[in-house]
Design a protein around this motif. Sequence first.
Motif, short mmCIF file in Angstrom:
data_model
loop_
_atom_site.label_atom_id
_atom_site.label_comp_id
_atom_site.label_asym_id
_atom_site.label_seq_id
_atom_site.Cartn_x
_atom_site.Cartn_y
_atom_site.Cartn_z
N GLN A 108 0.82 -1.21 0.00
CA GLN A 108 0.00 0.00 0.00
C GLN A 108 0.85 1.27 0.00
OE1 GLN A 108 -2.77 -0.33 3.23
NE2 GLN A 108 -3.80 -2.11 2.34
N GLY A 109 1.96 1.23 -0.72
CA GLY A 109 2.78 2.42 -0.89
C GLY A 109 3.64 2.80 0.29
N ARG A 110 3.69 1.95 1.28
CA ARG A 110 4.51 2.26 2.45
C ARG A 110 5.97 1.86 2.18
NH1 ARG A 110 -0.18 0.04 4.89
NH2 ARG A 110 -1.30 1.61 6.11
N ALA A 111 6.85 2.36 3.02
CA ALA A 111 8.26 2.02 2.90
C ALA A 111 8.84 1.82 4.29
CB ALA A 111 9.02 3.12 2.16
N TYR A 112 9.55 0.73 4.47
CA TYR A 112 10.25 0.48 5.73
C TYR A 112 11.70 0.85 5.54
CZ TYR A 112 6.36 -2.18 7.77
OH TYR A 112 5.15 -2.56 8.28
N ARG A 113 12.30 1.35 6.60
CA ARG A 113 13.69 1.74 6.53
C ARG A 113 14.58 0.57 6.95
NH1 ARG A 113 15.67 7.43 8.40
NH2 ARG A 113 15.12 7.80 6.25
N ILE A 114 15.66 0.36 6.20
CA ILE A 114 16.67 -0.62 6.56
C ILE A 114 17.94 0.14 6.91
CG2 ILE A 114 18.12 -2.49 5.71
CD1 ILE A 114 15.84 -3.29 3.89
N LEU A 115 18.51 -0.14 8.07
CA LEU A 115 19.73 0.52 8.52
C LEU A 115 20.90 -0.44 8.36
CD1 LEU A 115 18.40 2.19 11.79
CD2 LEU A 115 18.59 3.19 9.51
N LYS A 116 21.81 -0.09 7.48
CA LYS A 116 23.02 -0.90 7.28
C LYS A 116 24.15 -0.23 8.05
CE LYS A 116 21.54 -2.72 2.92
NZ LYS A 116 22.02 -3.86 2.21
N ARG A 117 24.48 -0.83 9.18
CA ARG A 117 25.40 -0.19 10.11
C ARG A 117 26.86 -0.53 9.79
NH1 ARG A 117 22.27 1.79 14.23
NH2 ARG A 117 20.18 0.91 14.34
N GLU A 118 27.74 0.41 10.11
CA GLU A 118 29.17 0.23 9.94
C GLU A 118 29.85 0.51 11.28
OE1 GLU A 118 30.47 2.84 6.86
OE2 GLU A 118 29.33 1.80 5.31
N CYS A 119 31.11 0.08 11.39
CA CYS A 119 31.85 0.35 12.62
C CYS A 119 33.32 0.57 12.31
CB CYS A 119 31.67 -0.78 13.64
SG CYS A 119 32.44 -2.32 13.18
N HIS A 120 34.01 1.13 13.28
CA HIS A 120 35.45 1.32 13.21
C HIS A 120 36.09 0.37 14.22
CE1 HIS A 120 34.41 4.77 10.85
NE2 HIS A 120 33.95 5.45 11.89
N LEU A 121 36.97 -0.52 13.76
CA LEU A 121 37.60 -1.51 14.63
C LEU A 121 39.02 -1.07 14.96
CD1 LEU A 121 36.50 -4.67 12.65
CD2 LEU A 121 35.38 -3.69 14.63
N THR A 122 39.42 -1.23 16.22
CA THR A 122 40.77 -0.87 16.66
C THR A 122 41.31 -1.99 17.54
OG1 THR A 122 40.12 1.44 16.69
CG2 THR A 122 42.16 0.88 17.79
N ILE A 123 42.55 -2.38 17.27
CA ILE A 123 43.24 -3.37 18.10
C ILE A 123 44.58 -2.78 18.52
CG2 ILE A 123 44.39 -5.61 18.14
CD1 ILE A 123 42.23 -6.72 16.42
N VAL A 124 44.86 -2.78 19.83
CA VAL A 124 46.13 -2.29 20.36
C VAL A 124 46.82 -3.45 21.07
CG1 VAL A 124 47.23 -0.64 21.91
CG2 VAL A 124 45.16 0.00 20.66
N LEU A 125 48.07 -3.69 20.73
CA LEU A 125 48.85 -4.77 21.35
C LEU A 125 49.82 -4.20 22.34
CD1 LEU A 125 49.69 -6.84 18.14
CD2 LEU A 125 47.76 -7.13 19.66
N ASP A 126 50.35 -5.05 23.19
CA ASP A 126 51.38 -4.66 24.15
C ASP A 126 52.21 -5.88 24.48
OD1 ASP A 126 52.81 -2.95 25.67
OD2 ASP A 126 51.28 -2.62 27.20
N GLU A 127 53.43 -5.63 24.99
CA GLU A 127 54.29 -6.74 25.37
C GLU A 127 54.01 -7.17 26.79
OE1 GLU A 127 58.46 -7.08 23.15
OE2 GLU A 127 58.31 -5.32 24.41
N LYS A 128 54.11 -8.49 27.02
CA LYS A 128 53.93 -9.01 28.38
C LYS A 128 55.11 -8.59 29.25
CE LYS A 128 53.15 -13.12 26.61
NZ LYS A 128 52.97 -14.56 26.46
N LYS A 129 54.81 -8.27 30.48
CA LYS A 129 55.87 -7.91 31.43
C LYS A 129 56.61 -9.18 31.84
CE LYS A 129 54.52 -3.59 31.93
NZ LYS A 129 54.48 -3.03 30.62
N ALA A 130 57.93 -9.13 31.88
CA ALA A 130 58.73 -10.27 32.28
C ALA A 130 58.61 -10.43 33.79
CB ALA A 130 60.18 -10.08 31.88
N ASP A 131 58.36 -11.67 34.23
CA ASP A 131 58.28 -11.94 35.67
C ASP A 131 59.65 -11.85 36.30
OD1 ASP A 131 55.56 -12.36 35.47
OD2 ASP A 131 55.77 -14.52 35.15
N ALA A 132 59.72 -11.23 37.45
CA ALA A 132 60.99 -11.08 38.17
C ALA A 132 61.18 -12.24 39.13
CB ALA A 132 61.02 -9.74 38.91
N GLU A 133 61.41 -13.40 38.58
CA GLU A 133 61.60 -14.59 39.42
C GLU A 133 62.97 -15.13 39.27
OE1 GLU A 133 58.62 -17.59 38.98
OE2 GLU A 133 57.04 -16.12 38.84
#
Length: 133
Positions: A108-133
Amino acid sequence: MANGHRSQIKRDRNSRKDNRPSAKLSFARIPVQKACFVMDAIRGKDVAVAEGILAYNTRYASGVILKLLKSAVANAENNNGMNPANLYVAECRADNGPVMKRIHPRAQGRAYRILKRECHLTIVLDEKKADAE
């Protein structure tokens, strides 16, 4: 009001720059909620363990995040001279990106909206601390 002149604020911000190796993917065609399910699974894990989790995860986002993780490891190895065996996922996040709005015709002439979502991905690494044993 801000404290100091804007050039001084920029100088202070740039002096505290994060030197940890990272990788970022902008405008990934994945909704944030679906990306966060996968990101939560690898946060704080060693790189080898995280790669194993992502390789055997059936979600679409895991393939994209695995590629991003490998990029971050390569950045750590080539730019910072770090050993990949000592790295772990220190921080990973998915931020909202733009939303593409599409129309789905209905009766009947109606329209539904479709939302196509996007995102920004971020990954940060770090070194493990050496155990003082």
